[in-house]
Design an enzyme around this catalytic site. Structure first.
Site, mmCIF file in Angstrom:
data_model
loop_
_atom_site.group_PDB
_atom_site.id
_atom_site.type_symbol
_atom_site.label_atom_id
_atom_site.label_comp_id
_atom_site.label_asym_id
_atom_site.label_seq_id
_atom_site.Cartn_x
_atom_site.Cartn_y
_atom_site.Cartn_z
ATOM 1 N N ASP A 223 0.963 -1.561 -0.319
ATOM 2 C CA ASP A 223 0.175 -0.199 -0.099
ATOM 3 C C ASP A 223 0.571 1.596 0.252
ATOM 4 O O ASP A 223 1.875 1.251 0.193
ATOM 5 C CB ASP A 223 -0.960 0.033 1.096
ATOM 6 N N GLU B 294 -0.603 -1.956 5.329
ATOM 7 C CA GLU B 294 0.298 -1.837 6.189
ATOM 8 C C GLU B 294 0.622 -0.430 7.683
ATOM 9 O O GLU B 294 -0.141 -0.578 8.615
ATOM 10 C CB GLU B 294 1.548 -1.918 5.489
HETATM 11 ZN ZN LIG Z 1 5.219 3.640 6.555
HETATM 12 ZN ZN LIG Z 2 6.698 1.093 5.161
#
Ligand SMILES: [Zn+2]
Ligand SMILES: [Zn+2]
Length: 394
Positions: free
Chosen positions: A81, A139
């Protein structure tokens, strides 16, 4: 498999690695909405002969490679991401999506994951065991790793070990950190609402000023880290947002404070959370106010397994030379690789990616973030060597 020249093979992939990385950089996707990225990943891995599962943890991709000989299962994780940041860049591969940017290097991680998958597939017949590649969404907040765990990514087959890797712009190109023990901090998200009693700005005696209470609470909270946490331990408590009040002559009814707590040791985290409640109780009681407190454990600490950390460091010495392998003070930043690392023996590796001479040293999450792309083949060789070493020696 020790005679395989992983560095040479990874160098051979350099143009492909750059092409993958730049394409992804131009098309950043946020959180779980990494549809295009996951599509490219799934298609590429299927083409390499992996058994591919998509939609794991909404948009995660899992791929399994069977080695030609029996052995354990090693998991390699890459995050996919981007961030909601408007990129500032003149590069031809700058983001084409307004307000979205790969400012943490996860475009590089996807390219490194695909490159590593390529090398391992090439040598599948010689591999003793299986390789489980995990490409995760979300994440940067959102809990992508936890979503993949909930969807069974650690079952059937259950990996025996996991490696993750982050390109790291606080380190010069080629430096590798893979130390045993704590590497990245646990993060909690705080929301405090101080509740007073609104009133006329000229009649404070008939009100309870939530802004005055918040001011005292803010000062008191700063003493937790300085006065309650053992100075040999580490903690951060930051209040990053305060909002309250509506007009110059109105005493505020309530004030909202948002913040974060970062710790490594669970005992230190408990100390901070306990003192937080005690101080808020005392300050609000003393001043006639009340409060609501929400604490969300966003991310746990990343703690590296000592055996896997040694395997990673040996792989790094083999690929980059012993001089390149260093130690780094544990980072107060957090990583949801911890969701895997607290269930499976794991090691998270930082690979230096900064090149100040080329202006490629802006910090992560900065609108000018970019890294030296020579970190891509280096990381492919390193991750491949670590996986092979684990499968061979475990
Ligand atoms: Zn980051
Ligand atoms: Zn990262």
């Amino acid at each position: 498999m020790h005679d395989i020249d992983f560095t040479g093979e990874a160098e051979g992939l350099h143009p492909q690695l750059i092409a993958w990385r730049r394409d992804l950089h131009q098309h950043p996707e946020l959180g779980f909405a990494v549809h295009r990225t996951a599509g490219i990943v799934a298609q590429t891995l299927a083409g390499l002969g992996y058994e591919v599962r998509t939609g794991v943890g909404q948009t995660g991709v899992v791929a399994l490679l069977h080695g030609g000989r029996p052995g354990p299962t090693v998991m390699l994780r890459a995050d996919m991401d981007a961030l909601p940041i408007q990129e500032i860049s003149d590069a031809p591969y700058a983001s084409q999506v307004a307000g979205a940017m790969h400012a943490c290097g996860h475009d590089g991680h996807v390219a490194i994951g695909l490159g590593t998958a390529t090398l391992l597939a090439r040598h599948a017949a010689e591999l003793p065991g299986r390789v489980l590649l995990v490409f995760q969404p979300a994440e940067e907040g959102g809990g992508g790793a936890a979503a993949m765990v909930a969807d069974g990514v650690l079952a059937d087959p259950a990996p025996d070990a996991a490696f993750g890797l982050h390109v790291w712009n606080s380190l010069p190109l080629g430096r590798v950190v893979a130390q045993a023990g704590p590497l990245m901090a646990a993060a909690d998200v705080l929301k405090i609402v101080i509740r007073g009693k609104g009133g006329h700005g000229a009649q404070p005696h008939e009100a309870v000023d939530a802004i005055a209470v918040a001011g005292q609470a803010l000062s008191a909270l700063q003493t937790i880290v300085s006065r309650n946490v053992d100075p040999q331990e580490t903690a951060v408590l930051t209040i990053g947002s305060i909002r309250g009040g509506t007009a110059f002559n109105v005493i505020a009814e309530s004030v909202e404070m948002l913040g974060t707590i970062r710790t490594f040791a669970p005992t230190v985290r408990e100390t901070v959370l306990t003192r937080l409640r005690v101080l808020l109780d005392g300050v609000t009681n003393g001043m006639g106010a009340r409060y609501d407190l929400e604490i969300e454990s966003a991310t746990q600490a990343v703690v590296n397994d000592p055996v896997l950390a040694e395997i990673a460091r040996n792989a790094a010495s083999q690929i980059a030379g012993a001089h390149a392998v260093g130690w780094h003070p544990p980072l107060m930043a957090s990583e949801d690789f911890s969701e895997f690392a607290r269930r499976v023996p794991a090691c998270f590796i930082l690979v230096g990616s900064a090149n100040p001479e080329l202006g490629l040293d802006a910090p992560h999450h900065n609108p000018r973030f970019d890294f030296d792309e020579r970190v891509l083949p280096l990381s492919v060789a390193l991750l491949t060597a670590a996986a092979v070493r684990y499968l061979t020696y475990a």
